[in-house]
Write a protein that holds these residues in place. Structure first.
Motif, PDB file in Angstrom:
ATOM      1  N   SER A   1     -72.745   1.454 -77.739  1.00  0.00           N
ATOM      2  CA  SER A   1     -72.459   2.548 -78.303  1.00  0.00           C
ATOM      3  C   SER A   1     -73.872   3.571 -78.908  1.00  0.00           C
ATOM      4  O   SER A   1     -73.894   4.714 -78.770  1.00  0.00           O
ATOM      5  N   LEU A   2     -74.610   2.509 -79.555  1.00  0.00           N
ATOM      6  CA  LEU A   2     -76.050   2.920 -80.080  1.00  0.00           C
ATOM      7  C   LEU A   2     -76.995   3.486 -78.739  1.00  0.00           C
ATOM      8  O   LEU A   2     -77.550   4.497 -79.022  1.00  0.00           O
TER       9      LEU A   2
ATOM     10  N   ALA B   1     -78.217   7.349 -77.932  1.00  0.00           N
ATOM     11  CA  ALA B   1     -79.749   7.647 -77.720  1.00  0.00           C
ATOM     12  C   ALA B   1     -79.859   8.189 -76.550  1.00  0.00           C
ATOM     13  O   ALA B   1     -80.611   9.093 -76.397  1.00  0.00           O
ATOM     14  N   SER B   2     -79.057   7.865 -75.312  1.00  0.00           N
ATOM     15  CA  SER B   2     -79.399   8.476 -74.040  1.00  0.00           C
ATOM     16  C   SER B   2     -78.840  10.049 -74.038  1.00  0.00           C
ATOM     17  O   SER B   2     -79.211  10.804 -73.335  1.00  0.00           O
TER      18      SER B   2
ATOM     19  N   LYS C   1     -71.711  -2.138 -91.285  1.00  0.00           N
ATOM     20  CA  LYS C   1     -70.848  -1.581 -92.384  1.00  0.00           C
ATOM     21  C   LYS C   1     -70.659  -0.231 -91.994  1.00  0.00           C
ATOM     22  O   LYS C   1     -69.365   0.081 -92.309  1.00  0.00           O
ATOM     23  N   THR C   2     -71.426   0.491 -91.477  1.00  0.00           N
ATOM     24  CA  THR C   2     -70.859   2.036 -91.198  1.00  0.00           C
ATOM     25  C   THR C   2     -70.655   2.122 -89.769  1.00  0.00           C
ATOM     26  O   THR C   2     -69.818   3.299 -89.453  1.00  0.00           O
ATOM     27  N   GLY C   3     -71.019   1.346 -88.896  1.00  0.00           N
ATOM     28  CA  GLY C   3     -70.924   1.799 -87.440  1.00  0.00           C
ATOM     29  C   GLY C   3     -71.915   2.778 -87.120  1.00  0.00           C
ATOM     30  O   GLY C   3     -72.767   3.456 -87.755  1.00  0.00           O
ATOM     31  N   PRO C   4     -72.060   3.195 -85.848  1.00  0.00           N
ATOM     32  CA  PRO C   4     -72.912   4.248 -85.285  1.00  0.00           C
ATOM     33  C   PRO C   4     -72.648   5.661 -85.937  1.00  0.00           C
ATOM     34  O   PRO C   4     -71.613   6.195 -85.844  1.00  0.00           O
ATOM     35  N   GLY C   5     -73.866   6.172 -86.436  1.00  0.00           N
ATOM     36  CA  GLY C   5     -73.710   7.440 -87.274  1.00  0.00           C
ATOM     37  C   GLY C   5     -74.907   8.134 -86.447  1.00  0.00           C
ATOM     38  O   GLY C   5     -75.189   8.000 -85.439  1.00  0.00           O
TER      39      GLY C   5
ATOM     40  N   ALA D   1     -77.749  -4.455 -73.205  1.00  0.00           N
ATOM     41  CA  ALA D   1     -78.439  -3.438 -72.841  1.00  0.00           C
ATOM     42  C   ALA D   1     -78.697  -3.478 -71.431  1.00  0.00           C
ATOM     43  O   ALA D   1     -78.818  -2.497 -70.616  1.00  0.00           O
ATOM     44  N   ALA D   2     -78.867  -4.571 -70.998  1.00  0.00           N
ATOM     45  CA  ALA D   2     -79.128  -4.927 -69.396  1.00  0.00           C
ATOM     46  C   ALA D   2     -78.038  -4.259 -68.656  1.00  0.00           C
ATOM     47  O   ALA D   2     -78.434  -3.854 -67.647  1.00  0.00           O
TER      48      ALA D   2
END
Length: 457
Positions: A287-288, A292-293, A249-253, A314-315
């Protein structure tokens, strides 16, 4: 005519200037006196900017950190690194830091030196190379000039400049306790664990690795991408993980709103509160992980048994794709299918590793297993020893931190493998326990005949 500024050691100066001349035959090359001088000249250059080539200087700041800082300043036309023995992980880190080219000085003079172009390169290069594929001797695209094949002209250079060490270069240092706003640190390494079958202990390995790395002083993000049925939170003693379905709903925040910190200091993100909402997260996984990185020192990703779209993303982003196996029949076959799929997704074979879980220290490992499988030909194998009957009880009580205390076969062997993985990526913490784990070997280790059972406290 284009302007280049070079900073490197006296021993490498001639080779670095020849490399620059082979890249840009019309280059005018001058030499920076120090790291501060290099950044100042790049920042105050004329509108079209100068190009920068950084080599080993022997000073406190590594070449990749200095090149990343120049790239972050945003005034240099082009930033490259000239290094001896550049590994694949080094090229990957450099590309993510905004460095356009990595040249292996050991290959200078060959027809196709090892190079990886991760950003906008000068037109004279005539090509771009994807991140992660910078293997020595790779074939260039048809019609592109070979790096080093251009005629080397004698460009005007300024030599004999004194080399001085400035105290002001401290703002480039990567420090876990005192990060600098002016530094451009490389993104945190991303370790992605997968298995291809259930019951091999993948989640246990992921959670315990995060706890151990946190004890070493790293800020660790544990991302649970077993979106439908993940239970990493239970092993950490948390009532539940943050619901990733909100991303739909909000995308990465801000990650602070998506993460929950355990008593061991590990920040957990995911999974989804309801299994049916898992697909809402798929478009945001890349993008998440990227965010995080940037905010953490290490990102560990636990995945589902099967390769969903989230696991595939992720891979592809992983600095190390770690395939977890055990001694049960069919485990290697599952790992082979997983590694073959990873290769088809574009994961370099050199980025694939394997953990043999529940290994018996009384027996030597059979390293021939999996060597003939696609993706496992060069995979380094790390052994994690059986933890005994107390493992299930401690994890059932959410006591992963107690399970990972030094001294047990499981904790020590896992810490040793984790330390070696981080060392390969150039991110081994400056911590006595981490260094001891890196130097530990499996030779001569034997389990006692009777092992007392530990109880959750």
């Amino acid at each position: 005519m284009s302007e280049w500024v070079v900073l490197c050691s006296d021993a490498d100066f001639d080779e670095v200037t020849r490399t620059v001349a082979s890249i840009d035959r019309h280059a005018t090359i001058s030499r920076a006196r120090s790291q501060d001088d290099l950044r100042r000249r790049a920042a105050t250059s004329r509108t079209d900017g100068v190009s920068v080539m950084v080599g080993a200087t022997g000073e406190r700041v590594s070449e990749i950190n200095l090149a990343a800082a120049v790239a972050k300043d945003g005034r240099a036309r082009f930033v490259g690194i000239a290094k001896r023995g550049a590994s694949g992980s080094f090229r990957s880190r450099a590309a993510r830091a905004g460095v356009g080219l990595v040249v292996d000085l050991n290959d200078v003079g060959d027809e196709t030196p090892a190079a990886d172009v991760g950003g906008e390169a000068p037109a004279a290069l005539g090509r771009r190379v994807g991140v992660g594929g910078g293997a020595p001797g790779r074939r260039q695209s048809e019609g592109a000039p070979a790096l080093g094949a251009a005629r080397v002209e004698a460009p005007p250079v300024t030599r004999g400049l004194s080399r001085q060490r400035s105290n002001a270069v401290a703002d480039l240092m990567l420090d876990l306790d005192e990060p600098s706003d002016s530094a451009a640190p490389a993104l945190a390494p991303v370790l992605v664990l997968c298995s291809g079958r259930g019951g091999v202990g993948k989640t246990t390995i992921a959670v315990c690795s995060a706890v151990i790395a946190g004890r070493w002083g790293l800020r660790v993000c544990l991302l649970d991408l077993d979106l439908s049925c993940g239970n990493a939170h239970a092993l950490l003693g948390l009532p539940g993980g943050p619901d990733l379905a909100s991303l739909g709903k909000t995308g990465p925040g801000p990650l602070a709103q998506l993460s929950q910190t355990s008593s061991s200091g590990v920040s957990l993100i995911g999974p989804c509160a309801r299994p049916e909402t898992a697909e809402l997260v798929f478009p945001h996984v890349g993008s998440l992980i990227e965010e995080a990185s940037k905010e953490f020192d290490l990102v560990i990703v636990d995945t589902s048994t099967t390769f969903t779209d989230a696991v595939a993303q992720a891979a592809q982003r992983a600095d190390r794709l770690v395939i977890v196996t055990d001694s049960r029949e069919g485990s290697i076959a599952a790992a082979a299918r997983t590694s073959g799929l990873a290769v088809r997704l574009g994961v370099a074979r050199t980025r694939i590793a394997r953990i043999e879980n529940r290994a018996n220290p009384r027996f030597k490992p059979d390293l021939s297993l999996g060597r003939a499988e696609v993706g496992l030909e060069t995979a380094r194998v790390y052994r994690v020893f059986e933890g005994g009957r107390d493992v299930g009880g401690l994890l059932g009580e959410g006591k992963a931190a107690e399970l990972c205390e030094p001294g047990s076969a499981l904790a020590d062997s896992l810490a040793s493998g984790l330390a070696k993985l981080l060392a390969e990526l150039g991110r081994l913490p400056d911590c006595g326990e981490a260094r001891e784990a890196y130097e530990r070997t499996d030779e001569g280790r034997r389990l006692p005949l009777f092992v007392p059972r530990r109880e959750a406290r």
